[in-house]
Design an enzyme around this catalytic site. Structure first.
Site, PDB file in Angstrom:
ATOM      1  N   HIS A  12      31.526  42.558  47.053  1.00  0.00           N
ATOM      2  CA  HIS A  12      31.011  42.834  45.898  1.00  0.00           C
ATOM      3  C   HIS A  12      30.979  41.459  44.949  1.00  0.00           C
ATOM      4  CE1 HIS A  12      35.458  44.262  44.484  1.00  0.00           C
ATOM      5  NE2 HIS A  12      35.059  42.943  44.030  1.00  0.00           N
ATOM      6  N   HIS A  59      38.100  43.906  37.281  1.00  0.00           N
ATOM      7  CA  HIS A  59      38.326  42.364  37.206  1.00  0.00           C
ATOM      8  C   HIS A  59      38.922  41.892  35.708  1.00  0.00           C
ATOM      9  CE1 HIS A  59      36.225  43.012  40.905  1.00  0.00           C
ATOM     10  NE2 HIS A  59      36.548  41.656  41.258  1.00  0.00           N
ATOM     11  N   HIS A 193      38.395  34.957  50.967  1.00  0.00           N
ATOM     12  CA  HIS A 193      37.930  34.028  50.058  1.00  0.00           C
ATOM     13  C   HIS A 193      39.126  33.751  49.023  1.00  0.00           C
ATOM     14  CE1 HIS A 193      37.203  37.905  47.860  1.00  0.00           C
ATOM     15  NE2 HIS A 193      37.026  37.286  46.793  1.00  0.00           N
ATOM     16  N   GLU A 240      41.565  41.944  48.979  1.00  0.00           N
ATOM     17  CA  GLU A 240      40.589  43.189  48.512  1.00  0.00           C
ATOM     18  C   GLU A 240      40.020  43.930  49.604  1.00  0.00           C
ATOM     19  OE1 GLU A 240      38.469  41.099  44.716  1.00  0.00           O
ATOM     20  OE2 GLU A 240      37.379  41.129  46.573  1.00  0.00           O
TER      21      GLU A 240
END
Length: 280
Positions: A12, A59, A193, A240
């Site tokens: 996402h 977030h 990441h 995630e």
């Protein structure tokens, strides 16, 4: 009765929302990324899901350090795009399905999952970017959505095993809902990441593709990957990917892969995407 007919996994990355909103989906950089979703967009037009249970992480838009729910389910009627610092995305409001959401919340709590129930919140790129990737530009999203937010931002995040078990419990909840509904469950976030520190920019394609292989497997070994392996192999934000296990756990042990896509780079991460259906 309601039924979960498919599971979708997807990154996402917020930059994809920017590319979509600015009409850059087919330029040299973004074209190979968005091309991997062309199949899914056509497939979704045929599938026409009534409800998407969309697993994502907030977030610091709806939640912050004052309250950090491990698992939160949205039971409201409507959710507006969040302002993440540069104004809300100009995408449609997300329309909820309160009847099914409340049913799932009750079922999960009675199934001994301590869910936080949210009746009002804004939703950020973690939820709106996957909708754009699967449905493109819309005046209104073609499905209702039940947001399911997972804490993977602040220590301690839930284990992969707990996420898989939550997916199994969600499947039981959906199957006990009396209305005839075509339900999909999406797991979003990742892939490898890291956004800060000495390893900022880390991408691990070999591990990412092994993870996708494990999602396709008939066993549940993927649920037992420890937190430290995600951290070591995929960077601080790679955790995630445990959210994909909620989707995978909801599909049962045997699945059929309908579509798979992986691409590097996108911003400072990798793009992963998979479409699975229960193989009963």
């Amino acid at each position: 009765m309601a039924r979960i007919t498919a599971g979708v996994g997807s990154s996402h990355v917020p930059l994809l929302g920017v590319a979509h909103d600015q009409g850059k989906e087919r330029d040299d950089y973004f074209g190979p990324i968005f091309a991997g979703y062309d199949w899914t967009r056509e497939w979704e037009k045929q599938e026409k899901p009534d409800v998407v249970i969309l697993v994502y992480n907030d977030h610091a838009s709806a939640f912050d350090m004052r309250f950090i729910p491990t698992f939160a389910i949205g039971c409201g009627e409507r959710y507006k795009p969040a302002d993440e610092g540069w104004g809300p995305r100009k995408v449609p409001d997300v329309i909820g399905h309160p009847d099914l959401a409340w049913h799932i919340a009750q079922s999960l709590i009675l199934d001994e999952f301590d869910m936080t129930i949210i009746n009002e919140m804004d939703v950020d790129h973690g939820l709106t970017v996957p909708l754009s990737m699967m449905f493109g530009a819309c005046e209104a999203w073609p499905t209702t959505v039940i947001p399911l937010a997972v804490n993977v931002v602040t220590y301690p995040p839930p284990s992969g095993n707990r996420c898989w078990a939550l997916g199994e419990a969600i499947a039981r909840a959906v199957e006990s809902f009396p209305e005839d509904l075509n339900v999909q469950i999406w797991g979003t976030g990742g892939m490898s990441h890291q956004l800060q520190g000495a390893r900022a920019g880390l991408i691990n394609p070999e591990w990412d593709n092994r993870f996708l292989d494990l999602l396709e497997a008939e066993d549940d070994a993927v649920r037992h990957i420890p937190h430290i392996e995600y951290l070591r192999e995929t960077g601080s934000e790679g955790i995630e990917m445990v959210m994909w296990l909620i989707m995978r756990g909801a599909l049962g042990h045997k699945v059929k892969t309908l579509h798979r896509h992986y691409h590097v780079p996108c911003s400072n991460t990798a793009i992963g995407h998979i479409v699975l259906e229960p193989n009963t």
